[in-house]
Design a protein around this motif. Sequence first.
Motif, PDB file in Angstrom:
ATOM      1  N   GLY A 143     -38.019  43.963-120.744  1.00 18.36           N
ATOM      2  CA  GLY A 143     -38.952  44.216-121.842  1.00 18.36           C
ATOM      3  C   GLY A 143     -40.137  45.055-121.403  1.00 18.36           C
ATOM      4  N   ALA A 144     -40.614  44.814-120.175  1.00 20.04           N
ATOM      5  CA  ALA A 144     -41.752  45.579-119.655  1.00 20.04           C
ATOM      6  C   ALA A 144     -41.380  47.046-119.475  1.00 20.04           C
ATOM      7  CB  ALA A 144     -42.219  44.976-118.339  1.00 20.04           C
ATOM      8  N   THR A 145     -40.161  47.317-118.961  1.00 19.67           N
ATOM      9  CA  THR A 145     -39.747  48.720-118.804  1.00 19.67           C
ATOM     10  C   THR A 145     -39.630  49.397-120.161  1.00 19.67           C
ATOM     11  OG1 THR A 145     -37.364  48.199-118.833  1.00 19.67           O
ATOM     12  CG2 THR A 145     -38.479  48.166-116.695  1.00 19.67           C
ATOM     13  N   GLY A 146     -39.160  48.647-121.166  1.00 20.70           N
ATOM     14  CA  GLY A 146     -39.059  49.214-122.505  1.00 20.70           C
ATOM     15  C   GLY A 146     -40.415  49.559-123.081  1.00 20.70           C
ATOM     16  N   MET A 147     -41.403  48.698-122.861  1.00 16.86           N
ATOM     17  CA  MET A 147     -42.759  48.974-123.356  1.00 16.86           C
ATOM     18  C   MET A 147     -43.357  50.185-122.652  1.00 16.86           C
ATOM     19  SD  MET A 147     -44.324  45.109-123.774  1.00 16.86           S
ATOM     20  CE  MET A 147     -45.854  45.685-124.495  1.00 16.86           C
ATOM     21  N   LEU A 148     -43.145  50.302-121.352  1.00 20.48           N
ATOM     22  CA  LEU A 148     -43.664  51.450-120.615  1.00 20.48           C
ATOM     23  C   LEU A 148     -43.008  52.749-121.091  1.00 20.48           C
ATOM     24  CD1 LEU A 148     -43.824  49.984-116.992  1.00 20.48           C
ATOM     25  CD2 LEU A 148     -45.767  50.620-118.445  1.00 20.48           C
ATOM     26  N   ALA A 149     -41.696  52.694-121.341  1.00 23.77           N
ATOM     27  CA  ALA A 149     -40.986  53.882-121.807  1.00 23.77           C
ATOM     28  C   ALA A 149     -41.501  54.329-123.173  1.00 23.77           C
ATOM     29  CB  ALA A 149     -39.490  53.606-121.869  1.00 23.77           C
ATOM     30  N   GLN A 150     -41.694  53.373-124.093  1.00 25.39           N
ATOM     31  CA  GLN A 150     -42.179  53.733-125.423  1.00 25.39           C
ATOM     32  C   GLN A 150     -43.645  54.167-125.388  1.00 25.39           C
ATOM     33  OE1 GLN A 150     -40.250  54.292-127.910  1.00 25.39           O
ATOM     34  NE2 GLN A 150     -38.522  53.587-126.659  1.00 25.39           N
ATOM     35  N   GLU A 183     -37.151  62.076-122.712  1.00 23.00           N
ATOM     36  CA  GLU A 183     -35.768  61.633-122.540  1.00 23.00           C
ATOM     37  C   GLU A 183     -35.759  60.426-121.601  1.00 23.00           C
ATOM     38  OE1 GLU A 183     -32.990  62.696-123.916  1.00 23.00           O
ATOM     39  OE2 GLU A 183     -33.981  64.251-125.108  1.00 23.00           O
ATOM     40  N   PHE A 184     -34.854  59.485-121.879  1.00 20.78           N
ATOM     41  CA  PHE A 184     -34.826  58.234-121.120  1.00 20.78           C
ATOM     42  C   PHE A 184     -33.445  57.977-120.528  1.00 20.78           C
ATOM     43  CE2 PHE A 184     -37.929  57.905-124.546  1.00 20.78           C
ATOM     44  CZ  PHE A 184     -39.083  57.615-123.824  1.00 20.78           C
ATOM     45  N   ASN A 185     -33.435  57.274-119.392  1.00 19.83           N
ATOM     46  CA  ASN A 185     -32.199  56.837-118.734  1.00 19.83           C
ATOM     47  C   ASN A 185     -32.218  55.326-118.560  1.00 19.83           C
ATOM     48  OD1 ASN A 185     -31.132  59.364-118.440  1.00 19.83           O
ATOM     49  ND2 ASN A 185     -31.732  59.623-116.300  1.00 19.83           N
ATOM     50  N   ASP A 186     -31.024  54.719-118.620  1.00 18.31           N
ATOM     51  CA  ASP A 186     -30.956  53.300-118.285  1.00 18.31           C
ATOM     52  C   ASP A 186     -31.057  53.133-116.771  1.00 18.31           C
ATOM     53  OD1 ASP A 186     -28.541  54.508-117.866  1.00 18.31           O
ATOM     54  OD2 ASP A 186     -27.319  52.945-118.781  1.00 18.31           O
ATOM     55  N   LEU A 187     -31.565  51.991-116.354  1.00 19.60           N
ATOM     56  CA  LEU A 187     -31.741  51.718-114.924  1.00 19.60           C
ATOM     57  C   LEU A 187     -30.444  51.199-114.312  1.00 19.60           C
ATOM     58  CD1 LEU A 187     -35.292  50.082-114.914  1.00 19.60           C
ATOM     59  CD2 LEU A 187     -34.663  52.363-114.115  1.00 19.60           C
ATOM     60  N   TYR A 218     -41.665  49.764-129.464  1.00 20.37           N
ATOM     61  CA  TYR A 218     -42.639  49.102-128.591  1.00 20.37           C
ATOM     62  C   TYR A 218     -42.831  47.640-129.008  1.00 20.37           C
ATOM     63  CZ  TYR A 218     -46.918  48.521-125.842  1.00 20.37           C
ATOM     64  OH  TYR A 218     -47.860  48.088-124.932  1.00 20.37           O
ATOM     65  N   GLU A 219     -42.956  47.418-130.316  1.00 19.30           N
ATOM     66  CA  GLU A 219     -43.137  46.063-130.822  1.00 19.30           C
ATOM     67  C   GLU A 219     -41.928  45.182-130.507  1.00 19.30           C
ATOM     68  OE1 GLU A 219     -43.864  46.591-134.948  1.00 19.30           O
ATOM     69  OE2 GLU A 219     -45.937  47.250-134.686  1.00 19.30           O
ATOM     70  N   MET A 220     -40.719  45.735-130.650  1.00 26.81           N
ATOM     71  CA  MET A 220     -39.515  44.950-130.367  1.00 26.81           C
ATOM     72  C   MET A 220     -39.423  44.586-128.897  1.00 26.81           C
ATOM     73  SD  MET A 220     -36.530  46.491-132.839  1.00 26.81           S
ATOM     74  CE  MET A 220     -36.874  48.222-132.545  1.00 26.81           C
ATOM     75  N   ASN A 221     -39.828  45.500-128.017  1.00 28.33           N
ATOM     76  CA  ASN A 221     -39.831  45.176-126.589  1.00 28.33           C
ATOM     77  C   ASN A 221     -40.879  44.117-126.262  1.00 28.33           C
ATOM     78  OD1 ASN A 221     -37.968  46.958-124.770  1.00 28.33           O
ATOM     79  ND2 ASN A 221     -38.717  48.364-126.331  1.00 28.33           N
ATOM     80  N   SER A 222     -42.006  44.165-126.968  1.00 27.33           N
ATOM     81  CA  SER A 222     -43.007  43.113-126.748  1.00 27.33           C
ATOM     82  C   SER A 222     -42.482  41.760-127.229  1.00 27.33           C
ATOM     83  CB  SER A 222     -44.310  43.461-127.475  1.00 27.33           C
ATOM     84  OG  SER A 222     -44.160  43.388-128.877  1.00 27.33           O
ATOM     85  N   LYS A 223     -41.657  41.766-128.281  1.00 25.74           N
ATOM     86  CA  LYS A 223     -41.042  40.521-128.753  1.00 25.74           C
ATOM     87  C   LYS A 223     -40.100  39.935-127.705  1.00 25.74           C
ATOM     88  CE  LYS A 223     -42.655  39.938-132.952  1.00 25.74           C
ATOM     89  NZ  LYS A 223     -43.427  38.719-133.319  1.00 25.74           N
TER      90      LYS A 223
END
Length: 262
Positions: A7-14, A39-43, A241-246
Amino acid sequence: MRSLAIGATGMLAQQTNVDVISNNIANMNTTAYTKRRAEFNDLLYQNIVRPGAASSAGETIVPSGIQLGLGVRTAAVYRITGGTGLTNTNNSLDLAIQGRGYFQVELPEGKGTAYTRDGAFQRNGDGVIVTHDGYVVQPEITIPEDATEVYVNNSGEVWVKQDGETDEINIGQLELATFVNEAGLEAMGQNLFLETQASGAPVLDNPDAEGFGSILQGYLETSNVNAVSEITELVSAQRAYEMNSKIIQTSDQMLSTITQLR
């Protein structure tokens, strides 16, 4: 719990995505600005059971396995060239490039050459054509003090009509630079770009030559940022961003439930 880190990586990406979109919106009216796109990549994936591994019985092959992703990261921020428009200024030293190419600009203190599509040029105290920051446009062209009119044709030839003269005089030739990979240019601000190994070496020629754009006098290139599209993407990034914070909130609640077990 992996979900906290994911979730933290998702928030940083957004957050990065919102930064890019914000910069696009801020430069809606910047001359020759080209929008950016994140552009984003999965880890990396954690293999609990590797696909194609032998089963516990040793007689069959696992068809899909168990791979758990570890989040997302920002891979690149691309420049989207093309899609720009032209605005009429009626200024004789405002030049737009129709097609490929960049003007060359000499940086101060021997720092080399920069490249720009911002053709809002002026004359300095010596009559030399310069950018709005005073950087000399290359090749250097000096407009005579008694010039009453300045003409720049499609092929970049600069002509002037002097006071008391009927014939026009050619005082110089503009050149354009193209690159194999324009997206590889390094932005340095002030609408300027620098050559990098990713962009390749510049190829120089006169405007309107094969593979090069032509010059249009009295016009400037506008930004290719679409306000409606950017606002839509901004809303989408905010929701992501909100969904990743959830995800983080839910993981925290699960950990809280575990710690309260008796």
